[in-house]
Design a protein around this motif. Structure first.
Motif, PDB file in Angstrom:
ATOM      1  N   VAL A 141       0.835  -1.206   0.000  1.00 53.10           N
ATOM      2  CA  VAL A 141       0.000   0.000   0.000  1.00 53.10           C
ATOM      3  C   VAL A 141       0.870   1.256   0.000  1.00 53.10           C
ATOM      4  CG1 VAL A 141      -1.700   1.314   1.345  1.00 53.10           C
ATOM      5  CG2 VAL A 141      -1.920  -1.164   1.138  1.00 53.10           C
ATOM      6  N   GLY A 142       1.981   1.227   0.733  1.00 56.69           N
ATOM      7  CA  GLY A 142       2.870   2.387   0.756  1.00 56.69           C
ATOM      8  C   GLY A 142       3.458   2.689  -0.616  1.00 56.69           C
ATOM      9  N   VAL A 143       3.779   1.656  -1.409  1.00 59.53           N
ATOM     10  CA  VAL A 143       4.297   1.857  -2.757  1.00 59.53           C
ATOM     11  C   VAL A 143       3.186   2.399  -3.663  1.00 59.53           C
ATOM     12  CG1 VAL A 143       5.287   0.706  -4.769  1.00 59.53           C
ATOM     13  CG2 VAL A 143       6.073   0.110  -2.477  1.00 59.53           C
ATOM     14  N   LEU A 144       1.961   1.932  -3.466  1.00 62.00           N
ATOM     15  CA  LEU A 144       0.838   2.472  -4.247  1.00 62.00           C
ATOM     16  C   LEU A 144       0.640   3.955  -3.954  1.00 62.00           C
ATOM     17  CD1 LEU A 144      -1.782  -0.424  -3.963  1.00 62.00           C
ATOM     18  CD2 LEU A 144      -0.303   0.120  -5.898  1.00 62.00           C
ATOM     19  N   VAL A 145       0.826   4.333  -2.679  1.00 62.54           N
ATOM     20  CA  VAL A 145       0.757   5.760  -2.331  1.00 62.54           C
ATOM     21  C   VAL A 145       1.852   6.530  -3.059  1.00 62.54           C
ATOM     22  CG1 VAL A 145       1.024   7.420  -0.446  1.00 62.54           C
ATOM     23  CG2 VAL A 145      -0.314   5.340  -0.088  1.00 62.54           C
ATOM     24  N   TYR A 146       3.046   5.963  -3.065  1.00 62.23           N
ATOM     25  CA  TYR A 146       4.168   6.598  -3.761  1.00 62.23           C
ATOM     26  C   TYR A 146       3.852   6.770  -5.246  1.00 62.23           C
ATOM     27  CZ  TYR A 146       8.862   7.066  -5.787  1.00 62.23           C
ATOM     28  OH  TYR A 146       9.946   7.497  -6.494  1.00 62.23           O
ATOM     29  N   TRP A 147       3.414   5.707  -5.915  1.00 64.10           N
ATOM     30  CA  TRP A 147       3.219   5.750  -7.364  1.00 64.10           C
ATOM     31  C   TRP A 147       2.023   6.613  -7.747  1.00 64.10           C
ATOM     32  CZ3 TRP A 147       7.175   4.671 -10.028  1.00 64.10           C
ATOM     33  CH2 TRP A 147       7.083   4.536 -11.407  1.00 64.10           C
TER      34      TRP A 147
END
Length: 379
Positions: free
Chosen positions: A231-237
């Motif tokens: 989820v944190g990477v989805l926030v980043y992207w």
């Protein structure tokens, strides 16, 4: 991999921790807001540092668009000689100072940070210390949830793993699906905006077809790979996609590609604001064209009877008939005058023909060395 990227793990984790310390003054240190905003701030910081590369990317993309006709000509000319074709392409790039890889520079430069963030979040999910994130910070990050989904959770994680992070499978999958859809939609809109507004429509090149294909390929790729992102990477992207979209809107509005729709809209805005003054000759030409368009009259539609009579109105013939009958005896006088006029015309035509014949005879005689015949005296 961890050994090679270890310096980047330290750098990324250090930046996140610094932002987390700042946001902890506003929000709870274990909240998703503090950790989520730290990731968003990491994206903003990276994208600000990549602005020079973004400007270079824009210039390279425009140069590639301008070179497409020449590249196509080279491909057609050396279609049976691939080596010569490659040599001519490299020569063209060198002469124009264009680098085909420049359009990929922002993505390539951002990739190490993306991979590092992925690994940092993966270490958090596995309860492993990484970079400058020690055990207390690790426990705080594991407690952080965004709309009920832990930062380190993935769509494909098992129920046991998600429960160990203090969340439910439904919450994680709903949040990840929504974020994947938003991420793909933002990528599609960004690419579509580039194709519809900032491309020179007067030149049809293979580059346009490639961009159109990427407009559909990239969102599909994000949707497929997104289910394996935490989820944190989805926030980043998602944050970097929104940044790209806004940055591109600004560039298209302020510095569009010549010949594109956005360029015409900008010219109209500048013209309305009085910042563009056209030459007097261009203004006069436009005014003359507009006046000619307004003064142009459409031909009147004729009835079938008018078309059959050659366009002469039937009422005119009737009026002439009435006028002839009203003139009474003068009609015969007009007929005689008309007859005399015709006879006179025939006489003149005959003289004209005789004169023309005599002229041709005279010229022929002169060429043969004969004397010019004398005309009989008219009595």
């Amino acid at each position: 991999m961890d050994t090679i990227l270890s310096p980047l793990y330290i750098a990324v984790s250090w930046i996140i921790v610094q932002f987390h310390s700042f946001y902890s003054l506003i929000f709870d240190k274990d909240s998703g807001a503090a950790w989520g905003l730290s990731i968003v701030s990491l994206v903003v910081l990276i994208r600000i540092c990549l602005i020079p590369l973004f400007v270079k990317q824009i210039k390279s993309t425009r140069n590639m668009q301008a070179l497409q006709p020449k590249m196509k000509a080279i491909q057609e000319r050396y279609k049976n000689d691939k080596q010569r074709q490659s040599e001519e392409m490299m020569k063209l790039y060198k002469e124009t100072g264009t680098n085909p890889l420049s359009s990929c520079l922002p993505i390539l430069a951002q990739s190490p940070f993306f991979i590092s963030l992925y690994q940092v979040l993966n270490h958090i999910a596995q309860n492993k210390v990484v970079g400058v994130i020690d055990q207390p910070l690790l426990e705080s990050a594991q407690k952080a949830h965004i709309f009920g989904a832990p930062l380190a959770a993935k769509f494909m994680d098992s129920a046991e793993k998600i429960q160990s992070l203090g969340a439910s499978v439904v919450d994680v999958r709903v949040v990840t699906i929504i974020m994947i859809v938003l991420m793909s939609a933002s990528q599609f809109y960004t690419q579509r905006q580039l194709m519809t507004k900032n491309v020179d429509l007067t030149v049809k090149t293979p580059f346009m077809q490639q961009q159109k294909m990427l407009m559909y390929v990239f969102p599909i790729m994000f949707a497929v790979f997104g289910i394996n992102f935490p989820v944190g990477v989805l926030v980043y992207w998602l944050t970097t996609n929104v940044w790209t979209m806004g940055q591109q809107m600004f560039v298209i509005r302020r510095n569009p590609t010549p010949g594109s729709k956005a360029f015409e809209e900008r010219q109209e805005r500048l013209r309305a604001a009085g910042k563009i003054v056209e030459a007097p000759a261009e203004i006069a030409a436009k005014q003359a064209a507009e006046e000619a368009r307004q003064n142009r009259q459409q031909p009147k539609r004729q009835t079938k009877s008018k078309r059959q009579t050659g366009g002469a109105p039937a009422g005119g013939a009737q009026n002439r008939t009435r006028a002839g009958s009203a003139s009474g005896g003068s009609g015969s006088g007009q007929g005689a005058a008309k007859k005399q006029s015709l006879e006179k015309k025939d006489t003149q035509d005959g003289k004209g023909k005789d004169g023309a014949s005599a002229s041709r005879t005279t010229k022929s005689g002169q060429r043969k060395g004969q004397q010019r015949p004398k005309h009989p005296t008219k009595k």
